[in-house]
Design a protein around this motif. Structure first.
Motif, PDB file in Angstrom:
ATOM      1  N   SER A  67       0.234  -1.669   0.067  1.00 28.51           N
ATOM      2  CA  SER A  67      -0.509   0.060  -0.013  1.00 28.51           C
ATOM      3  C   SER A  67       1.151   1.487  -0.079  1.00 28.51           C
ATOM      4  CB  SER A  67      -0.047  -0.052   0.640  1.00 28.51           C
ATOM      5  OG  SER A  67      -1.549  -0.952   1.294  1.00 28.51           O
ATOM      6  N   PHE A  68       0.211   2.447  -0.179  1.00 29.39           N
ATOM      7  CA  PHE A  68       1.479   3.439   0.030  1.00 29.39           C
ATOM      8  C   PHE A  68       0.453   5.066  -0.765  1.00 29.39           C
ATOM      9  CE2 PHE A  68       0.838   2.572  -5.055  1.00 29.39           C
ATOM     10  CZ  PHE A  68       0.805   3.614  -5.476  1.00 29.39           C
ATOM     11  N   ASP A  69       0.696   5.326  -0.206  1.00 27.51           N
ATOM     12  CA  ASP A  69       0.148   7.084   0.422  1.00 27.51           C
ATOM     13  C   ASP A  69       0.990   7.676  -1.470  1.00 27.51           C
ATOM     14  OD1 ASP A  69      -2.093   7.353   1.875  1.00 27.51           O
ATOM     15  OD2 ASP A  69      -0.115   7.038   3.609  1.00 27.51           O
ATOM     16  N   LEU A  70       0.152   8.933  -1.646  1.00 22.21           N
ATOM     17  CA  LEU A  70       0.955  10.134  -2.368  1.00 22.21           C
ATOM     18  C   LEU A  70      -0.051  11.566  -1.997  1.00 22.21           C
ATOM     19  CD1 LEU A  70       0.152   8.040  -6.173  1.00 22.21           C
ATOM     20  CD2 LEU A  70       2.480   8.264  -4.532  1.00 22.21           C
ATOM     21  N   THR A  71       1.268  12.615  -2.336  1.00 20.15           N
ATOM     22  CA  THR A  71       0.567  13.554  -2.050  1.00 20.15           C
ATOM     23  C   THR A  71       1.485  14.827  -2.418  1.00 20.15           C
ATOM     24  OG1 THR A  71       2.867  13.929  -0.592  1.00 20.15           O
ATOM     25  CG2 THR A  71       1.070  13.731   1.069  1.00 20.15           C
ATOM     26  N   PHE A  72       0.228  15.782  -3.309  1.00 18.50           N
ATOM     27  CA  PHE A  72       1.106  16.567  -4.159  1.00 18.50           C
ATOM     28  C   PHE A  72       0.067  17.843  -3.768  1.00 18.50           C
ATOM     29  CE2 PHE A  72      -1.500  13.656  -6.367  1.00 18.50           C
ATOM     30  CZ  PHE A  72      -2.634  13.767  -6.728  1.00 18.50           C
ATOM     31  N   GLY A  73       0.566  19.050  -3.406  1.00 14.85           N
ATOM     32  CA  GLY A  73       0.156  19.858  -3.063  1.00 14.85           C
ATOM     33  C   GLY A  73      -0.733  19.588  -2.290  1.00 14.85           C
ATOM     34  N   GLU A  74      -1.916  20.384  -2.265  1.00 14.01           N
ATOM     35  CA  GLU A  74      -3.264  20.238  -1.681  1.00 14.01           C
ATOM     36  C   GLU A  74      -3.870  18.430  -1.321  1.00 14.01           C
ATOM     37  OE1 GLU A  74      -6.117  23.478  -0.329  1.00 14.01           O
ATOM     38  OE2 GLU A  74      -5.076  24.213  -2.026  1.00 14.01           O
ATOM     39  N   TRP A  75      -3.671  17.922  -2.340  1.00 14.94           N
ATOM     40  CA  TRP A  75      -3.732  16.240  -2.911  1.00 14.94           C
ATOM     41  C   TRP A  75      -3.594  15.296  -2.036  1.00 14.94           C
ATOM     42  CZ3 TRP A  75      -8.538  16.569  -5.303  1.00 14.94           C
ATOM     43  CH2 TRP A  75      -8.789  17.721  -6.156  1.00 14.94           C
ATOM     44  N   TRP A  76      -4.342  14.339  -1.255  1.00 15.29           N
ATOM     45  CA  TRP A  76      -3.607  13.118  -0.872  1.00 15.29           C
ATOM     46  C   TRP A  76      -4.531  11.728  -1.796  1.00 15.29           C
ATOM     47  CZ3 TRP A  76      -5.077  11.868   4.539  1.00 15.29           C
ATOM     48  CH2 TRP A  76      -4.916  10.661   5.405  1.00 15.29           C
ATOM     49  N   VAL A  77      -3.433  10.956  -2.117  1.00 18.59           N
ATOM     50  CA  VAL A  77      -3.872  10.072  -2.608  1.00 18.59           C
ATOM     51  C   VAL A  77      -3.308   8.301  -2.061  1.00 18.59           C
ATOM     52  CG1 VAL A  77      -4.063   8.069  -3.850  1.00 18.59           C
ATOM     53  CG2 VAL A  77      -4.743  11.148  -4.561  1.00 18.59           C
ATOM     54  N   THR A  78      -4.075   7.330  -0.957  1.00 20.03           N
ATOM     55  CA  THR A  78      -3.937   6.222  -0.374  1.00 20.03           C
ATOM     56  C   THR A  78      -4.214   4.875  -1.557  1.00 20.03           C
ATOM     57  OG1 THR A  78      -4.205   7.088   1.702  1.00 20.03           O
ATOM     58  CG2 THR A  78      -4.430   4.522   1.538  1.00 20.03           C
ATOM     59  N   VAL A  79      -3.628   4.432  -1.752  1.00 16.68           N
ATOM     60  CA  VAL A  79      -4.284   2.801  -2.304  1.00 16.68           C
ATOM     61  C   VAL A  79      -3.504   1.396  -1.596  1.00 16.68           C
ATOM     62  CG1 VAL A  79      -3.179   1.094  -4.046  1.00 16.68           C
ATOM     63  CG2 VAL A  79      -3.283   3.419  -4.755  1.00 16.68           C
ATOM     64  N   GLU A  80      -4.387   1.295  -0.899  1.00 14.66           N
ATOM     65  CA  GLU A  80      -4.796   0.385   0.084  1.00 14.66           C
ATOM     66  C   GLU A  80      -4.696  -1.156  -0.637  1.00 14.66           C
ATOM     67  OE1 GLU A  80      -6.506  -1.026   4.919  1.00 14.66           O
ATOM     68  OE2 GLU A  80      -6.641   1.011   3.611  1.00 14.66           O
ATOM     69  N   VAL A  81      -3.362  -2.129  -0.397  1.00 18.37           N
ATOM     70  CA  VAL A  81      -3.335  -3.271  -1.058  1.00 18.37           C
ATOM     71  C   VAL A  81      -4.872  -4.338  -0.645  1.00 18.37           C
ATOM     72  CG1 VAL A  81      -2.140  -5.510  -1.965  1.00 18.37           C
ATOM     73  CG2 VAL A  81      -1.577  -3.233  -2.466  1.00 18.37           C
ATOM     74  N   ALA A 119     -10.334  18.264  -0.732  1.00 14.25           N
ATOM     75  CA  ALA A 119     -10.984  18.638   0.743  1.00 14.25           C
ATOM     76  C   ALA A 119      -9.872  18.600   1.497  1.00 14.25           C
ATOM     77  CB  ALA A 119     -11.750  17.746   1.114  1.00 14.25           C
ATOM     78  N   SER A 120     -10.327  18.981   3.393  1.00 14.61           N
ATOM     79  CA  SER A 120      -9.518  18.852   4.336  1.00 14.61           C
ATOM     80  C   SER A 120      -8.922  17.862   4.081  1.00 14.61           C
ATOM     81  CB  SER A 120     -10.344  19.503   5.522  1.00 14.61           C
ATOM     82  OG  SER A 120     -11.019  18.790   5.412  1.00 14.61           O
ATOM     83  N   HIS A 121      -9.962  16.141   4.086  1.00 16.91           N
ATOM     84  CA  HIS A 121     -10.525  15.280   4.361  1.00 16.91           C
ATOM     85  C   HIS A 121     -10.183  14.039   3.112  1.00 16.91           C
ATOM     86  CE1 HIS A 121     -14.244  16.320   5.024  1.00 16.91           C
ATOM     87  NE2 HIS A 121     -14.677  14.888   4.223  1.00 16.91           N
ATOM     88  N   GLN A 122      -9.847  12.708   3.911  1.00 17.97           N
ATOM     89  CA  GLN A 122     -10.241  12.232   2.517  1.00 17.97           C
ATOM     90  C   GLN A 122     -11.627  10.920   2.698  1.00 17.97           C
ATOM     91  OE1 GLN A 122      -7.477   8.662   2.517  1.00 17.97           O
ATOM     92  NE2 GLN A 122      -6.256  10.109   0.840  1.00 17.97           N
ATOM     93  N   HIS A 123     -12.609  11.211   1.786  1.00 19.07           N
ATOM     94  CA  HIS A 123     -13.529  10.481   1.357  1.00 19.07           C
ATOM     95  C   HIS A 123     -14.081   9.964   0.300  1.00 19.07           C
ATOM     96  CE1 HIS A 123     -14.350  14.817  -0.105  1.00 19.07           C
ATOM     97  NE2 HIS A 123     -15.259  14.467  -0.027  1.00 19.07           N
ATOM     98  N   ASP A 162      -7.819  -1.290  -3.186  1.00 16.16           N
ATOM     99  CA  ASP A 162      -8.955   0.080  -2.746  1.00 16.16           C
ATOM    100  C   ASP A 162      -8.388   1.807  -2.966  1.00 16.16           C
ATOM    101  OD1 ASP A 162     -11.704   0.856  -2.250  1.00 16.16           O
ATOM    102  OD2 ASP A 162     -10.843   0.847  -0.132  1.00 16.16           O
ATOM    103  N   GLY A 163      -8.850   2.129  -3.795  1.00 13.87           N
ATOM    104  CA  GLY A 163      -8.387   3.422  -3.707  1.00 13.87           C
ATOM    105  C   GLY A 163      -9.390   4.669  -3.026  1.00 13.87           C
ATOM    106  N   ARG A 164      -8.541   5.894  -2.695  1.00 17.07           N
ATOM    107  CA  ARG A 164      -9.286   6.786  -2.389  1.00 17.07           C
ATOM    108  C   ARG A 164      -8.454   7.790  -2.075  1.00 17.07           C
ATOM    109  NH1 ARG A 164      -7.701   2.949   2.232  1.00 17.07           N
ATOM    110  NH2 ARG A 164      -7.391   4.125   3.991  1.00 17.07           N
ATOM    111  N   TRP A 165      -8.707   9.025  -1.618  1.00 22.22           N
ATOM    112  CA  TRP A 165      -8.161  10.596  -1.481  1.00 22.22           C
ATOM    113  C   TRP A 165      -9.262  11.717  -1.311  1.00 22.22           C
ATOM    114  CZ3 TRP A 165      -8.170  13.428  -7.040  1.00 22.22           C
ATOM    115  CH2 TRP A 165      -9.245  13.316  -7.875  1.00 22.22           C
ATOM    116  N   ASN A 166      -8.703  12.615  -1.153  1.00 15.87           N
ATOM    117  CA  ASN A 166      -9.702  13.951  -0.738  1.00 15.87           C
ATOM    118  C   ASN A 166     -10.167  14.923  -2.155  1.00 15.87           C
ATOM    119  OD1 ASN A 166      -6.911  15.179  -1.741  1.00 15.87           O
ATOM    120  ND2 ASN A 166      -7.183  16.555  -0.591  1.00 15.87           N
ATOM    121  N   GLY A 167     -10.612  14.429  -3.364  1.00 16.18           N
ATOM    122  CA  GLY A 167     -11.681  14.816  -4.615  1.00 16.18           C
ATOM    123  C   GLY A 167     -12.786  15.299  -3.447  1.00 16.18           C
ATOM    124  N   ASP A 168     -12.852  16.533  -4.149  1.00 18.27           N
ATOM    125  CA  ASP A 168     -14.522  17.235  -3.468  1.00 18.27           C
ATOM    126  C   ASP A 168     -15.072  17.731  -4.703  1.00 18.27           C
ATOM    127  OD1 ASP A 168     -16.775  17.422  -1.973  1.00 18.27           O
ATOM    128  OD2 ASP A 168     -16.042  19.146  -1.105  1.00 18.27           O
TER     129      ASP A 168
END
Length: 114
Positions: free
Chosen positions: A48-62, A87-91, A69-75
């Motif tokens: 699994s891993f996390d990526l951050t770039f600017g205000e974005w945060w992406v998680t890929v959880e094996v 967004a301010s949190h991953q949802h 399963d992938g998630r991020w803070n897109g809103d």
């Protein structure tokens, strides 16, 4: 008291992603490219891993070999071609992703890190 303060500091340090090395990243969702360049990459022991770039945060959880399963803070308003804001949190979920080399993808999303 010193032991309590040390324990509290240890817990605070373990919350949230720990960012590791600089990597080349690509994140696309619903036809929009959110990054095609440098980001911060932090890997977990199970792939699994996390990526951050600017205000974005992406998680890929094996979840099992070749699947994640992938998630991020897109809103925002989800729809093909609609650009989202951070967004301010991953949802938000990318859904289940299948691995292909350095990339994880499905019909709507593609996440890569090299």
């Amino acid at each position: 008291m010193k032991k309590l303060a040390s324990a509290m500091l240890l817990v605070a340090a373990s919350v949230g992603p720990a960012f590791g090395k600089t990597a080349r990243c690509y994140v696309e969702y619903l036809g929009n490219v959110y990054i095609d360049g440098q980001c911060e990459f932090s890997a977990s022991t199970n792939g699994s891993f996390d990526l951050t770039f600017g205000e974005w945060w992406v998680t890929v959880e094996v979840i099992e070999a070749g699947w994640a399963d992938g998630r991020w803070n897109g809103d925002g308003d989800y729809g093909y071609g609609q650009k989202l804001t951070p967004a301010s949190h991953q949802h938000a979920f990318f859904g289940y992703l299948r691995r292909d080399g350095a990339c994880w993808s499905n019909r709507e999303a593609k996440i890569c890190a090299w």
